[in-house]
Design an enzyme around this catalytic site. Structure first.
Site, PDB file in Angstrom:
ATOM      1  N   GLY A  85      -0.613  -3.924  56.644  1.00 18.29           N
ATOM      2  CA  GLY A  85      -1.092  -4.096  55.280  1.00 18.29           C
ATOM      3  C   GLY A  85       0.278  -4.259  54.254  1.00 18.29           C
ATOM      4  O   GLY A  85       1.230  -4.008  54.879  1.00 18.29           O
ATOM      5  N   PRO A  86       0.156  -4.848  53.237  1.00 18.65           N
ATOM      6  CA  PRO A  86       1.351  -4.870  52.378  1.00 18.65           C
ATOM      7  C   PRO A  86       1.913  -3.644  52.087  1.00 18.65           C
ATOM      8  O   PRO A  86       1.285  -2.447  52.040  1.00 18.65           O
ATOM      9  CB  PRO A  86       0.727  -5.494  50.957  1.00 18.65           C
ATOM     10  CG  PRO A  86      -0.576  -5.967  51.476  1.00 18.65           C
ATOM     11  CD  PRO A  86      -0.982  -5.272  52.310  1.00 18.65           C
ATOM     12  N   SER A  87       3.151  -3.428  51.658  1.00 17.88           N
ATOM     13  CA  SER A  87       3.912  -2.443  51.318  1.00 17.88           C
ATOM     14  C   SER A  87       3.227  -1.407  50.242  1.00 17.88           C
ATOM     15  O   SER A  87       2.794  -2.224  49.179  1.00 17.88           O
ATOM     16  CB  SER A  87       5.334  -2.528  50.772  1.00 17.88           C
ATOM     17  OG  SER A  87       6.005  -1.298  50.434  1.00 17.88           O
ATOM     18  N   GLY A  88       2.806  -0.294  50.014  1.00 20.97           N
ATOM     19  CA  GLY A  88       2.413   0.255  49.320  1.00 20.97           C
ATOM     20  C   GLY A  88       0.780   0.592  49.701  1.00 20.97           C
ATOM     21  O   GLY A  88      -0.006   1.122  48.831  1.00 20.97           O
ATOM     22  N   GLY A 113      -0.792   2.219  52.052  1.00 21.68           N
ATOM     23  CA  GLY A 113      -1.220   3.482  52.459  1.00 21.68           C
ATOM     24  C   GLY A 113      -1.381   3.931  53.860  1.00 21.68           C
ATOM     25  O   GLY A 113      -1.541   4.836  54.336  1.00 21.68           O
ATOM     26  N   GLU A 137       6.280   1.822  62.179  1.00 25.98           N
ATOM     27  CA  GLU A 137       7.213   1.005  62.239  1.00 25.98           C
ATOM     28  C   GLU A 137       8.623   1.049  62.889  1.00 25.98           C
ATOM     29  O   GLU A 137       9.480   0.724  62.531  1.00 25.98           O
ATOM     30  CB  GLU A 137       7.856   0.692  60.545  1.00 25.98           C
ATOM     31  CG  GLU A 137       6.703   0.577  59.437  1.00 25.98           C
ATOM     32  CD  GLU A 137       7.189   0.234  58.049  1.00 25.98           C
ATOM     33  OE1 GLU A 137       8.363  -0.011  57.928  1.00 25.98           O
ATOM     34  OE2 GLU A 137       6.483   0.450  57.223  1.00 25.98           O
TER      35      GLU A 137
END
Length: 605
Positions: free
Chosen positions: A400-403, A405, A529
Site C-alpha cells: 500500500g502507499p506510504s502512510g 498503516g 521492508e
C-alpha cells in the site's frame, strides 16, 4: 514506519508547569535507607567525632587554668594531642565511607532508571527525546552524590556538636549565648527562604542540560547528513544555543547558592565580634573568667562550623531534590506491562490462522502527534476496521502507499501498542491475554531501518539468541550473504561494527538485522521492508535465504518491490488505514485498481 508515524516531541510539551513535578525529601529516603548499615557506621563515627571535638575546648580551658595556677600540665597536653589525632583519623575514615555510599546511591538510582526506561511503553519513546533520557541517567543522578558527600550525614554528626556546644555555652554564659542565637536565627531564616528557590532553579538547570544532551545526540546521530547538507555551522549554533541555556540556568543556581554560602561565614564573624565585645566587658566586670571566655569562643567556632555544614546540606539537598523530581518522573511512569492485569481478553476461537485481525482500529493519542503552528492537539487514527488472517505456514504480504498503516499492523502484532478497538489474535487467542515475553518469543521482527547495535557482529547476532553457537552464527551469516564481512576482518565474529553499524554498508546492516532474527528461528517472521536497501543480487540471495527458513513458518512481509510480493500466498492491500483488497497477485491485478497501479510501478512507493 510506513504508517503516518508521529514525530518525536519534547516530553515537556505535555503541558507541564515550568518548574515541573518536585520531589520531596521523603522520596530521597529510600535511596539512603538502602545503605542504612554503612550510614549507621558513619553516624556512629560522627557521634564519636562530635564527643572528641566537644572535649577539646574543655581540655583547653583546663590547660589555661592549670597554667594560670603555675601547676604542671601532666597528661593534659597528651590528652589534647590524642583527641586531635583521633578526630583526624575518624574524619578520614568517615569521608571514605561517605564517598563510597554516595557512589552506591548513584548506582541504585541509575539501576532503577535504566530498568524503568527499558520497560516503558513504546508510546513514551514516541514523545520523549533520547538525549534527555540519557541526561537523567547521567547528570541528574550525579547530583544525588552531593547529598551524601557534601553535608547531609555530616550535618547529622554536626548537629550533635551543635547541641553539645549550645549546652556548654549555656553553662558558661547564658547572656553571651542569647546574643549569639539572635545572630544565628537571622542566618537560619535567610537560608530557609533561599532553599526553595535553589530547588526550582536546580530542576530548571537539569532540564536545560537534558535539552543540550538531546541536541547533541540529534546532531551526532546524523553527522553525515549534516556535513553533506553543509549544515554544520547551523547545527553548531543550535547546540550552542542549548548550551547557553544550560549555562544561564547554572548561573542562576550559582547566584542563589552564592547567597547561601557566605551566610555561615557572616554569622560567625558577627557572632565573634559580639562575643568578644560583650565577653570582654563581662570578663572585666568579673562575671566570667578569661578561661571561660576562651572556651566560649572555641565552642562558638564549633557551633558555627556545623551550622555552615547544615546550610551547605540544605543547599545540596535542594539541588538534589530538583534532579530527583526528574528521576522520579520517569520511575513513576507505568511500565509496558503495568496495565495488563486489568485487560479482559476476548474469548479464544478455533482457527487455522497464525495471526488474525478482527475489525482492528488504532489511534495515536494527541500528545504523540506532531502539530503545526496554531493547530490544536488531536488524536490521529491510522487504522480503521482492519480485518484479515495470516494462515499458518503461509506468506502474507502487506502492500500500500506510504502512510497506509502497514508498519502499525506489525507493531500491534508485537504489542508495542494495543488496538484502540477490535482484536489481534495469535492462533485464535487474543494477544492481550498472552504474556508479552511468551508472545515475542514466537515472533521474529525486522523493523524498517533495523538498527545495528554498537559492538561486534557476534554481540548483534546473540541479542535474541544468547546461547547460539559460533557455527550457527556463521551459518546464518552465510544464508544472508554476509560471509564477506567475516572474511575481510581477521577478528571474524568479533569484528566491530561501529556506532550504529557505521563500519557496514546500508545493505549489510539490514542483512545483519535479518540474520539476527533468522538465528532465533521463531515460528512467525515479521519483515518490514527488509529488502529495501539491497541491490538485485543480494535481494535475490536474501529471498532464497528467507524461503529456506520460511518453510513451515508464517511470514508477514511489508515490501516495496513487486518481486518480493508476487510469490506470496496472500497479499493484503491497504490504503488510508483500510483493507481495500485481499488475494493473490493475479487476483488483485484483476480486482483491485490500487494494487494494479502499484504493480504497474513495481510497488516502488
Amino acid at each position: 514506519m510506513s504508517t503516518t508515524a508521529p514525530e518525536r516531541r519534547s516530553p515537556f510539551s505535555r503541558g507541564r508547569k515550568d518548574d515541573g513535578p518536585r520531589a520531596s525529601f521523603r522520596q530521597l529516603l529510600p535511596y539512603l535507607f538502602e545503605h542504612k548499615k554503612i550510614l549507621g557506621v558513619v553516624i556512629a563515627l560522627s557521634v564519636v567525632g562530635a564527643a572528641a571535638s566537644l572535649a577539646q575546648p574543655l581540655l583547653v580551658s583546663q590547660v589555661i587554668t592549670v597554667v594560670q595556677k603555675g601547676s604542671p600540665l601532666g597528661m593534659l597536653v597528651w590528652a589534647l594531642v590524642g583527641l586531635v589525632v583521633a578526630s583526624g583519623l575518624l574524619s578520614g575514615f568517615q569521608h571514605y565511607l561517605l564517598q563510597r555510599t554516595g557512589t552506591s546511591v548513584v548506582l541504585s538510582a541509575r539501576r532503577q532508571l535504566v530498568r524503568r526506561m527499558l520497560r516503558l511503553p513504546i508510546s513514551e519513546f514516541d514523545v520523549r527525546r533520547t538525549g534527555d533520557l540519557v541526561s537523567r541517567v547521567g547528570s541528574d543522578t550525579t547530583l544525588l552524590y552531593a547529598v551524601i558527600t557534601q553535608g547531609l550525614i555530616d550535618a547529622i554528626g554536626g548537629s550533635l556538636v551543635l547541641i553539645g556546644a549550645l549546652v556548654a555555652m549555656a553553662i558558661i554564659d547564658p547572656v553571651l549565648l542569647g546574643l549569639t542565637l539572635l545572630v544565628v536565627a537571622v542566618a537560619v531564616i535567610t537560608v530557609v527562604g533561599l532553599s526553595g528557590r535553589v530547588r526550582v532553579a536546580s530542576r530548571k538547570q537539569q532540564e536545560k542540560v537534558g535539552d543540550l544532551a538531546a541536541a547533541v545526540e540529534r546532531s551526532l546521530s546524523a553527522v553525515r547528513t549534516v556535513r553533506a547538507s553543509n549544515a554544520t555551522e547551523r547545527e553548531i549554533a543550535a547546540v550552542e544555543k542549548d548550551a547557553e541555556g544550560a549555562w544561564r540556568m547554572g548561573i542562576q543556581v550559582a547566584k542563589i547558592s552564592a547567597l547561601v554560602v557566605p551566610v555561615a561565614s557572616v554569622a560567625l564573624q558577627v557572632s565573634l565580634l559580639v562575643v568578644l565585645g560583650v565577653g570582654g566587658f563581662r570578663v572585666a566586670s568579673g562575671a566570667i573568667t578569661i578561661a571561660s571566655l576562651i572556651s566560649f569562643v572555641l565552642f562558638l567556632f564549633m557551633m558555627i562550623g556545623p551550622l555552615g555544614t547544615a546550610f551547605g546540606a540544605i543547599n545540596s539537598v535542594n539541588q538534589a531534590l530538583g534532579a530527583l523530581g526528574r528521576i522520579q518522573e520517569i520511575i513513576s511512569l507505568p511500565s509496558e506491562t503495568d496495565g495488563d492485569a486489568a485487560i479482559v481478553p476476548v474469548a479464544a476461537i478455533e482457527t487455522d490462522a497464525a495471526i488474525s485481525f478482527e475489525d482492528v482500529a488504532f489511534t495515536y493519542p494527541a500528545e504523540a502527534v506532531a502539530l503545526h503552528d496554531g493547530e490544536e492537539p488531536r488524536d490521529l487514527t491510522v487504522l480503521h476496521g482492519i480485518s484479515f488472517a495470516a494462515e499458518r505456514g503461509k506468506r502474507t504480504a502487506l502492500v500500500g502507499p506510504s502512510g497506509a498503516g502497514k508498519s502499525t499492523i506489525l507493531a500491534l502484532i508485537e504489542r508495542f501498542y494495543d488496538p484502540t478497538a477490535g482484536v489481534v489474535r495469535l492462533g485464535g487467542i487474543d494477544i492481550r491475554g498472552l504474556d508479552r515475553t511468551d508472545l515475542r518469543s514466537q515472533i521474529g521482527y525486522v523493523e524498517q531501518d533495523a538498527p545495528v547495535l554498537a559492538g561486534s557482529i557476534r554481540q548483534n547476532l546473540l541479542l535474541g539468541s544468547p546461547d547460539a553457537t559460533d557455527e550457527a552464527c556463521i551459518a546464518v551469516l552465510k544464508a544472508v550473504n554476509l560471509t564477506e564481512v567475516l572474511e575481510r576482518n581477521a577478528l571474524g565474529l568479533d569484528a566491530a561494527v561501529g556506532e550504529d553499524g557505521v563500519m557496514l554498508s546500508g545493505g549489510e546492516r539490514q542483512r545483519l538485522a535479518i540474520a539476527r532474527t533468522l538465528l532465533a528461528a521463531p515460528p512467525i517472521l515479521l519483515l518490514d521492508e527488509s529488502t529495501s536497501s539491497l541491490d538485485g543480487l543480494n535481494e535475490q540471495m536474501l529471498r532464497e535465504a528467507i524461503d529456506a527458513v520460511a518453510e513451515n513458518r508464517t511470514l508477514i512481509v511489508i515490501a516495496h518491490r513487486l518481486s518480493t510480493v508476487v510469490d506470496s500466498d496472500q497479499i493484503v492491500v491497504l490504503d488510508h488505514g483500510k483493507v481495500v483488497g485481499v488475494g493473490t497477485h493475479s487476483e488483485l491485478v484483476a480486482s483491485t485498481p490500487l494494487y494494479r497501479d502499484l504493480a504497474k510501478h513495481q510497488l516502488l512507493v
